[in-house]
Design a protein around this motif. Structure first.
Motif, PDB file in Angstrom:
ATOM      1  N   ASP B 282       0.822  -1.271  -0.317  1.00 43.39           N
ATOM      2  CA  ASP B 282      -0.059   0.253  -0.019  1.00 43.39           C
ATOM      3  C   ASP B 282       0.708   0.948   0.211  1.00 43.39           C
ATOM      4  OD1 ASP B 282      -3.080   0.272   1.477  1.00 43.39           O
ATOM      5  OD2 ASP B 282      -1.040   1.990   0.930  1.00 43.39           O
ATOM      6  N   LYS B 283       1.181   2.444  -0.594  1.00 40.01           N
ATOM      7  CA  LYS B 283       1.422   2.917  -1.118  1.00 40.01           C
ATOM      8  C   LYS B 283       1.220   4.209  -0.056  1.00 40.01           C
ATOM      9  CE  LYS B 283       2.319   3.943  -5.840  1.00 40.01           C
ATOM     10  NZ  LYS B 283       0.488   2.943  -6.736  1.00 40.01           N
ATOM     11  N   GLN B 284       0.403   4.481   0.666  1.00 41.50           N
ATOM     12  CA  GLN B 284       0.335   5.027   2.655  1.00 41.50           C
ATOM     13  C   GLN B 284       0.720   4.654   3.121  1.00 41.50           C
ATOM     14  OE1 GLN B 284      -4.268   5.927   2.386  1.00 41.50           O
ATOM     15  NE2 GLN B 284      -3.734   7.758   3.824  1.00 41.50           N
ATOM     16  N   LYS B 285       0.972   3.505   3.777  1.00 45.94           N
ATOM     17  CA  LYS B 285       1.393   2.658   4.395  1.00 45.94           C
ATOM     18  C   LYS B 285       2.607   3.572   5.194  1.00 45.94           C
ATOM     19  CE  LYS B 285       2.997  -1.236   6.736  1.00 45.94           C
ATOM     20  NZ  LYS B 285       2.146  -2.890   7.307  1.00 45.94           N
ATOM     21  N   LYS B 286       3.936   3.577   4.077  1.00 46.73           N
ATOM     22  CA  LYS B 286       4.743   4.748   5.269  1.00 46.73           C
ATOM     23  C   LYS B 286       4.689   5.832   5.851  1.00 46.73           C
ATOM     24  CE  LYS B 286       9.711   6.890   3.549  1.00 46.73           C
ATOM     25  NZ  LYS B 286       9.427   7.039   5.136  1.00 46.73           N
ATOM     26  N   VAL B 287       3.726   6.856   4.901  1.00 48.59           N
ATOM     27  CA  VAL B 287       3.149   8.324   5.670  1.00 48.59           C
ATOM     28  C   VAL B 287       2.735   8.008   6.704  1.00 48.59           C
ATOM     29  CG1 VAL B 287       1.367   8.554   4.135  1.00 48.59           C
ATOM     30  CG2 VAL B 287       2.090  10.647   5.137  1.00 48.59           C
ATOM     31  N   VAL B 288       1.700   6.915   7.188  1.00 48.96           N
ATOM     32  CA  VAL B 288       0.815   6.971   7.913  1.00 48.96           C
ATOM     33  C   VAL B 288       1.202   6.241   8.844  1.00 48.96           C
ATOM     34  CG1 VAL B 288      -1.858   6.810   6.555  1.00 48.96           C
ATOM     35  CG2 VAL B 288      -0.459   4.822   7.480  1.00 48.96           C
ATOM     36  N   VAL B 289       2.270   4.995   8.724  1.00 49.86           N
ATOM     37  CA  VAL B 289       2.869   4.745   9.655  1.00 49.86           C
ATOM     38  C   VAL B 289       3.819   5.018  10.293  1.00 49.86           C
ATOM     39  CG1 VAL B 289       4.624   2.862  10.240  1.00 49.86           C
ATOM     40  CG2 VAL B 289       2.642   2.645   8.394  1.00 49.86           C
ATOM     41  N   ASP B 290       4.539   6.014   9.605  1.00 49.29           N
ATOM     42  CA  ASP B 290       5.912   7.012  10.226  1.00 49.29           C
ATOM     43  C   ASP B 290       4.845   8.722  11.491  1.00 49.29           C
ATOM     44  OD1 ASP B 290       8.152   6.454   8.853  1.00 49.29           O
ATOM     45  OD2 ASP B 290       7.875   7.517   7.773  1.00 49.29           O
ATOM     46  N   TYR B 291       3.602   8.625  11.053  1.00 46.09           N
ATOM     47  CA  TYR B 291       3.163   9.902  11.517  1.00 46.09           C
ATOM     48  C   TYR B 291       2.698   8.882  12.758  1.00 46.09           C
ATOM     49  CZ  TYR B 291      -0.529  13.084  12.482  1.00 46.09           C
ATOM     50  OH  TYR B 291      -1.363  13.357  14.225  1.00 46.09           O
ATOM     51  N   LYS B 292       2.017   7.639  12.823  1.00 43.45           N
ATOM     52  CA  LYS B 292       1.453   7.119  13.894  1.00 43.45           C
ATOM     53  C   LYS B 292       2.941   7.912  15.411  1.00 43.45           C
ATOM     54  CE  LYS B 292      -0.567   2.542  15.074  1.00 43.45           C
ATOM     55  NZ  LYS B 292      -1.489   3.123  15.630  1.00 43.45           N
ATOM     56  N   LYS B 300       2.107   9.870  23.980  1.00 39.78           N
ATOM     57  CA  LYS B 300       1.873   8.623  25.118  1.00 39.78           C
ATOM     58  C   LYS B 300       0.665   8.619  24.813  1.00 39.78           C
ATOM     59  CE  LYS B 300       6.642   8.259  25.989  1.00 39.78           C
ATOM     60  NZ  LYS B 300       6.915   8.510  24.721  1.00 39.78           N
ATOM     61  N   SER B 301      -0.229   8.540  24.077  1.00 38.70           N
ATOM     62  CA  SER B 301      -1.443   8.620  23.458  1.00 38.70           C
ATOM     63  C   SER B 301      -1.935   8.144  22.301  1.00 38.70           C
ATOM     64  CB  SER B 301      -2.301  10.170  23.966  1.00 38.70           C
ATOM     65  OG  SER B 301      -1.985  11.117  23.363  1.00 38.70           O
ATOM     66  N   GLU B 302      -3.181   8.074  21.833  1.00 40.73           N
ATOM     67  CA  GLU B 302      -3.329   6.806  20.561  1.00 40.73           C
ATOM     68  C   GLU B 302      -3.776   8.708  19.626  1.00 40.73           C
ATOM     69  OE1 GLU B 302      -4.546   3.267  19.498  1.00 40.73           O
ATOM     70  OE2 GLU B 302      -4.127   3.003  21.712  1.00 40.73           O
ATOM     71  N   VAL B 303      -3.075   7.676  18.141  1.00 41.17           N
ATOM     72  CA  VAL B 303      -2.827   8.903  17.632  1.00 41.17           C
ATOM     73  C   VAL B 303      -4.921   8.551  16.536  1.00 41.17           C
ATOM     74  CG1 VAL B 303      -3.152   7.416  15.434  1.00 41.17           C
ATOM     75  CG2 VAL B 303      -2.629   9.815  15.020  1.00 41.17           C
ATOM     76  N   SER B 304      -5.257  10.232  16.081  1.00 38.99           N
ATOM     77  CA  SER B 304      -6.536  10.156  15.387  1.00 38.99           C
ATOM     78  C   SER B 304      -6.241  10.823  13.882  1.00 38.99           C
ATOM     79  CB  SER B 304      -7.529  11.001  16.476  1.00 38.99           C
ATOM     80  OG  SER B 304      -7.151  12.436  16.620  1.00 38.99           O
ATOM     81  N   THR B 305      -7.355  10.612  13.330  1.00 42.38           N
ATOM     82  CA  THR B 305      -6.978  11.197  11.894  1.00 42.38           C
ATOM     83  C   THR B 305      -7.976  12.369  12.369  1.00 42.38           C
ATOM     84  OG1 THR B 305     -10.242  11.192  11.989  1.00 42.38           O
ATOM     85  CG2 THR B 305      -7.858   9.108  10.637  1.00 42.38           C
ATOM     86  N   PHE B 306      -7.794  13.743  13.139  1.00 43.61           N
ATOM     87  CA  PHE B 306      -8.301  14.674  13.644  1.00 43.61           C
ATOM     88  C   PHE B 306      -7.141  15.153  13.385  1.00 43.61           C
ATOM     89  CE2 PHE B 306     -11.181  12.593  16.221  1.00 43.61           C
ATOM     90  CZ  PHE B 306     -12.311  12.670  15.331  1.00 43.61           C
ATOM     91  N   GLY B 307      -5.570  14.515  13.828  1.00 43.48           N
ATOM     92  CA  GLY B 307      -4.244  15.526  13.993  1.00 43.48           C
ATOM     93  C   GLY B 307      -3.372  14.991  12.691  1.00 43.48           C
ATOM     94  N   GLY B 308      -3.945  13.525  11.453  1.00 41.27           N
ATOM     95  CA  GLY B 308      -3.480  13.406  10.544  1.00 41.27           C
ATOM     96  C   GLY B 308      -4.181  14.714   9.594  1.00 41.27           C
ATOM     97  N   HIS B 309      -5.637  15.331   9.817  1.00 42.58           N
ATOM     98  CA  HIS B 309      -5.512  16.267   9.580  1.00 42.58           C
ATOM     99  C   HIS B 309      -5.144  17.093   9.281  1.00 42.58           C
ATOM    100  CE1 HIS B 309      -9.203  13.987   8.735  1.00 42.58           C
ATOM    101  NE2 HIS B 309      -9.832  14.311   9.434  1.00 42.58           N
ATOM    102  N   ALA B 310      -4.420  18.183  10.537  1.00 45.14           N
ATOM    103  CA  ALA B 310      -3.119  18.868  10.885  1.00 45.14           C
ATOM    104  C   ALA B 310      -2.001  18.958  10.202  1.00 45.14           C
ATOM    105  CB  ALA B 310      -3.146  19.581  12.682  1.00 45.14           C
TER     106      ALA B 310
END
Lengths: 253, 378, 291, 311
Positions: B282-292, B300-310
């Motif tokens: 999956d081409k998206q894997k790297k970016v999302v894994v890195d951010y997470k 020390k808290s779970e990632v959410s998609t909202f932080g991802g928008h920022a």
């Protein structure tokens, strides 16, 4: 007759505070209501100015049946009063307290109050002068500009009277005007009541101080347990054996 | 004379050095407190984290980033005041923010007038439809979420749908979009219930839905604790119809709060939620894994998609600045509009003059809660 | 009775029990001090948040709950000592603003001490729904109802059978007379703030497994609790409970039979109607003015 | 005092632009002015007539949305929309005030709070007309092609409206009506005994305060071009009351000062980031504990005392 109360009754819960009281106040007199504590004097006064609505009976003022009117319509009919436990407007100056008393004679429209046209400014000056004169009349002229919460107790009692007079009542109900005053102050109130009567204002006086009552009243009504015990001229009432037993006897000790 | 020339040259050199080091000013206004704090809080943290990281790596075009961030607390009027402050006083080069649609829409007239590129982090379609010259956005629209969900429902043979929505802006806006697109996607809305902010029990609304004849699937438009309570009540009442949530609860927190009740619940979300389980291809894997990883190790808290928008908003801005070769506002805007093939946490972004979001339905993944975790629906 | 109606009633009673606990907190403080404590909802928040924090740090649930109640009680005592007592003679509106300031302060502190996330407590005895007449309820709801009944009974005992409780009632009727009888008004104020903070915290812990907890849940619950206290007649304990249950039932039945979007509107319309047309509150205790 | 105070206020409004460096500072000044208009009106009700309202944001919201909806959805000329909205809200306040103002103290607080919440819920729910919780766009104020826009112009508009509001308020406070309000606040029975009808005078204060809230609401909507139901919320009602009490009840200039401080304070506290809420709460509590009468009356008294001392 200026004021006639017929068969006036008021109950609070199970207690009959005033029972079938008849009262007729003649124009131009000082008419006192006396009685031991809890006799129903203040309740009767509250009925006569509309604060309480009677359970039975009616009140006729002049030619007008005022039974059931709200308090402010009693006032506009011409009945004013003072309060035993002071009800001064402590959020206003002494002069403003008296000016507020003149509401009935200086009522103006809302638009005028907002825009303050010259007519209102003139009326305000007149009201100010009249209030000043009333303060002089009760002997408080030197306090005119002060905030009312700084006044001594005796002065506040007279301020209540000045405020009531500003409404130009035909009948003034005074609820224990001398209570809590020293002998000198009481004498001054005595004088004041006479001068009020001289102005042609009819006075109904509720008072504990017998000397004061006997000196200023033309007629006295004696209440006991909410009922009329006796009524008549001061001298006659003070001789009534029933009254002496129920009231004066106790008081004399 | 010589000295004077030297001095002049030195001053000039110094001046150009200062010029080069003049920071790039990023302005942000986020709902860090207030009812939408769960949006603004991770957004704020993400921006701080990545501005720091980018600066540590030498900045952009040799210039440091400087973040100006204010808490607009979900209040449109506050947002307005802060946007003015960012534009007029802090003189920012680009704006990222507006956690909610209300805050964003309050800012739109200001950025259009001041001509500052603005990347919104809010969901509603109205932000980019009609297209506004200076306004862009990173999250999927609520309309896309409705479409994705309705398509999935139909694929499972459900065409009679009940809605239950919260009272917030996100909730009401998504509800309205879903009502609009329902018939075009072959579903019929047979019940439409709501609950208020801070409500603690939704069994009354769900009982009504349960007793509506023919309901084949239920969709909850909402965010915050409301959807978790709805989920629990849904199971409590034993409603059997498939249950869908919106992308508004796309975080691990929702699963944790709802517990067992969340099993089988489906929702559309970005790949971020299933970063680790994405196939390596999956081409998206790297970016999302890195951010997470970055986010979770730092806070020390779970990632959410909202932080991802920022994250996407900041990176799109940085990308545009690089391509524009500086912070000329018009050039940045044009660069943003011509973003092509940018891979973010929300999906591949392909902007155009007609599309200031650049995401399509493929960016949305349909997820299902399985054994207390998100799993991709195949 | 249809299963649907039973379900609405169950929902209403659950909501109502929570509102009743919050309303009782309002009533106790109002009785002792004639202050409406707009920070009452924050006690609910502190109870829930502290309990989840203690559970997360490894304490067993009963201990965590006790510690959370104790923490909230301390906050209540501090609020009385530091904010309400120094302003005893201020006007009603000023006191309202002070308690609103306190609620903002407490909310801010909670977001700093803990966080801005939503937290949950495990249900005390599992999540398996119980069926009643075609409707269902969660075991936790029984906990809420049971604890409310116990709390109300304990309060009744406290106010009618203990010296301190009777002293609080005496103070509520007449400050001066109570002082003349040798009752320390200051101590009574402390006790009543502590007590109502503890009650609020209890409510917060009980509902955390059902409706979760977060730093800002106090606002709405405080508002509903105030509405319930007013509906029942301010300062009346039975009134607060009746008001809470009535409000919960109105909301649930309104959402069920009329419109869920407008259920809060119905609730407030009914409260307005009750205020205007039932001048003595549900419990008939709204005092008449004496001259 | 009041004439001198008015002159000082006028001077401040006239000279303030010298200190306003950009559109953002103008924005803050405009919002201060709009809040002050509400507070001066609300103070007539709370400070002078002694009746609490925890729902005035409802009137603010009705004014804002009334004007916005008439102008945006029905194409009314904005000025006509604004005037009708203010008149309409005044009428609503008159109708509602009659039964509600019979209540006293905390019961009145609850009733007004409920009214505010009802308005806020309706505005957020009827999204076909109001745009829902995300709000709606509002056309600018103007006549034909002449449109009022830009912070500097709006500063003078709001400044003028504020001065007019203050002037009207000072007039009515120092008139028989104002004395009737203060009498009611001082003692309702005594006010009745001198012929003041409590119901009527409470109602005039209620309607005037609602009208000023509606006016400020409508101006806010047209100025910012956007309005959300948050402006009608319970929290905004509380904010407004806090401004009045903070500045000083029964002091018109106190209301203005309260609005100015509590509007600018959050802007000044942004540097505190996560400590902002704690600080705001603490400032509110400490001010009210140590100055229960509010800022301006307390300072006035201190000033008067200091002046008396040297003699």
């Amino acid at each position: 007759m200026l004021l006639r109360a017929e068969n006036l009754s008021k109950r609070f819960g199970g207690v009959a505070a005033v029972q079938a009281v008849e009262l007729a106040v003649e124009s131009g007199t000082v008419h006192s209501i006396i009685g031991p504590n809890g006799a129903g004097k203040t309740t009767l006064l509250n009925l006569l100015c509309g604060i309480y609505e009677p359970d039975a009976g009616k009140i006729v003022f002049g030619e007008e049946d005022v039974t059931g009117y709200p308090p402010h319509e009693f006032a506009s009919a011409g009945i004013g009063r003072t309060f035993q436990n002071l009800q001064i407007f402590f959020n206003m100056s002494v002069l403003e307290n008296v000016m507020a008393g003149g509401w009935l004679h200086e009522a103006c429209g809302l638009a005028a109050a907002l825009l303050r046209p010259p007519g209102l400014a003139r009326a305000e000056r007149r009201a100010r002068t009249e209030a000043g004169e009333l303060l002089t009349f009760v002997g408080l002229e030197r306090w005119a500009g002060s905030p009312s919460d700084g006044l001594p107790y005796g002065a506040l009692k007279r301020l209540e009277i000045a405020r009531a007079l500003a409404a130009r009542p035909k009948l003034l109900l005074l609820d224990e005007p001398a209570a809590g005053l020293n002998p000198t102050e009481t004498r001054e109130i005595d004088q004041l009541i006479r001068r009020i009567a001289e102005r042609g204002i009819t006075v109904v006086l509720v008072e504990h101080n017998m000397k004061l009552v006997m000196e200023v009243s033309q007629r006295v009504l004696v209440l006991d347990h909410g009922r009329k015990l006796a009524e008549g001229e001061p001298a006659a009432v003070s001789q009534d054996p029933q009254v002496i037993e129920a009231y004066l006897g106790v008081e004399a000790c | 004379m010589f000295f004077r020339t030297l001095l002049a040259m030195g001053t000039l050199a110094l001046a150009s050095l200062v010029q080069a080091q003049e920071p790039i000013r990023i302005g942000a206004f986020l709902s860090v407190t207030g009812p939408a704090a769960f949006l603004g809080d991770p957004e704020q943290k993400t921006l701080e984290l990545y501005v720091e990281k980018i600066n540590a790596a030498g900045g952009v075009l040799g210039r440091k980033l400087q973040l100006y961030s204010y808490d607009s607390a979900g209040d449109a009027e506050k947002a307005r005041a802060y946007v003015k402050r960012l534009i007029e006083q802090d003189k920012v080069d680009v704006l990222v923010g507006g956690s909610t649609t209300g805050e964003t829409m309050a800012a739109v007239p200001l950025v259009e007038a001041a001509q500052v590129p603005f990347i919104s982090l809010a969901g509603a379609v109205v932000i980019i439809e009609p297209v506004k010259k200076w306004v862009f956005k990173t999250p999927h629209t609520d309309r896309m979420a409705c479409e994705k969900i309705f398509d999935d429902m139909r694929a499972r043979g459900a065409t009679k749908v009940a809605l239950i929505s919260g009272a917030g802006g996100f909730d009401r806006s998504m509800r309205a979009e879903c009502l609009k697109v329902a018939s075009a996607h072959g579903v019929q809305i047979v019940a439409d219930e709501s609950y208020g902010a801070g409500d603690t029990d939704m069994t009354a609304q769900l009982t009504k839905i349960k007793n509506t004849p023919g309901v084949q699937a239920v969709l909850n438009c909402g965010f915050g604790q409301g959807p978790a309570i709805v989920t629990k009540n849904y199971r409590q009442l034993g409603i059997q119809a498939p249950f869908y949530q919106s992308h508004g609860v796309a975080s691990k927190q929702y699963v944790k709060l709802s517990g067992d009740a969340a099993e089988g619940v489906r929702l559309p979300a970005a790949a971020l939620l299933i970063a680790e389980t994405l196939p390596a291809s999956d081409k998206q894997k790297k970016v999302v894994v890195d951010y997470k990883r970055e986010y979770e190790s730092r806070f020390k808290s779970e990632v959410s998609t909202f932080g991802g928008h920022a994250y996407d908003g900041l990176m799109l801005a940085v990308d545009a600045i690089k391509r524009a070769g500086g912070t000329d506002r018009a050039k940045m805007r044009d660069a943003l509009e011509s973003t092509k093939g940018y891979m973010g946490t929300a999906g591949v972004v392909n902007m155009s003059a007609k599309d200031h979001m650049g995401l399509d339905l493929s960016a949305f993944r349909m997820l299902e809660v399985k054994k207390g975790d998100w799993a991709l629906v195949q | 009775m249809s299963a649907e109606l039973v379900q609405f009633l169950l929902a209403g009673i659950t909501l109502g029990a929570i509102y009743a606990l919050v309303a009782l907190g309002f009533a106790i403080i109002y009785n002792a001090s004639h202050v409406i404590n707009f920070a009452q909802g924050e006690f609910v928040m502190i109870g829930g948040m502290a309990a989840t924090a203690f559970v997360d740090s490894g304490l067993p649930l009963p201990l965590a709950a006790a510690a959370a109640v104790a923490a909230a009680t301390l906050v209540g005592l501090a609020l009385e000592k530091l904010a309400v007592e120094p302003a005893r003679n201020a006007s009603v509106v000023t006191l309202i603003i002070i308690t609103i300031g306190a609620s903002i302060l407490l909310r801010g502190l909670a977001s700093l001490v803990w966080d801005k996330k939503i937290h949950s407590l495990p249900a005390f005895t599992g999540d398996k729904p119980i069926a009643i007449g075609g409707a269902t309820l969660l075991p936790q709801t029984l906990w809420v109802l049971g604890a409310t009944v116990v709390a109300v009974a304990a309060l009744w005992w406290f106010f009618n059978r203990t010296l301190t409780g009777k002293a609080i009632l005496a103070v509520s009727h007449n400050h001066l007379a109570a002082r003349l009888m040798g009752i320390s008004v200051r101590r009574v104020l402390m006790v009543s703030f502590g007590l109502s903070a503890a009650l609020g915290a209890l409510a917060g812990i009980l509902i955390a497994p059902i409706s979760f907890t977060s730093w800002d849940i106090g606002v709405m619950l405080g508002l509903k609790g105030f509405a319930a206290a007013i509906l029942g007649g301010l300062g009346s304990g039975p009134g607060a409970i009746a008001g809470g249950l009535a409000l919960g039932l109105i909301e649930a039945l309104g959402a069920g039979y009329l419109s869920s979007a407008y259920k809060d509107v119905f609730a407030f319309v009914i409260i307005l109607g009750a205020l205007v047309f039932l001048p003595n509150g549900l419990a008939g205790r709204r005092a008449a003015e004496r001259v | 005092m009041s004439r001198k105070g008015f002159a000082v206020l006028a001077l401040v409004v006239a000279l303030l632009p010298l200190a306003l460096t950009n559109n953002y500072t103008y924005e803050v000044a405009i919002v201060v002015g709009l809040n002050a208009i509400v507070c001066v009106g609300l103070n007539l009700l709370i400070g002078y007539a002694g009746q609490i309202s925890l729902g005035h944001a409802g009137f603010f919201g009705l004014g804002a949305y009334g004007s916005a909806i008439l102008a945006a959805r029905y194409g009314w000329p904005p000025f006509a929309a604004l005037a009708s909205a203010v008149a309409g809200v005044s009428f609503i306040a008159w109708v509602i005030g009659k039964p509600v103002l019979r209540l006293k103290g905390h019961y009145l607080a609850m009733a007004t709070l409920g009214l505010g919440i009802i308005v806020a819920v309706v505005l957020a729910t009827e999204d076909q007309i109001t745009g829902g919780p995300d709000g709606m766009a509002v056309p600018p104020l103007g006549v034909a092609s002449f449109v009022l826009q830009g912070e500097k112009l709006w500063y003078w508009i709001v400044g003028a409206v504020l001065l007019a509001t203050v002037w009207l308020a000072l007039n009515i406070i120092d008139s028989p009506h104002g004395r009737a309000w203060r009498a009611l606040h001082g003692s309702e029975v005594a006010a009745g005994a001198i012929g003041i009808d409590p119901a009527r005078h409470k109602l005039t204060a209620f309607v005037l305060s609602a009208a000023s809230a509606a006016l400020a609401g409508a101006l806010t909507a047209h100025y910012s071009g956007f309005i959300t139901p948050a402006k009608a919320s319970f929290l905004h009602s509380i904010e407004l009351v806090t401004m009045v009490v903070f500045g000083g009840m029964a002091s018109t200039f106190g209301a203005v000062v309260g609005a100015a401080i509590l509007t600018t304070l959050p802007q000044l506290l942004t540097a505190l980031k996560e400590y902002e809420m704690v600080t705001l709460g603490a400032v509110m509590m400490l001010t009210m504990i140590f100055m229960p009468q509010g800022l301006v009356p307390t300072l006035e008294k201190a000033l008067a005392a200091a002046r008396r001392k040297p003699e």
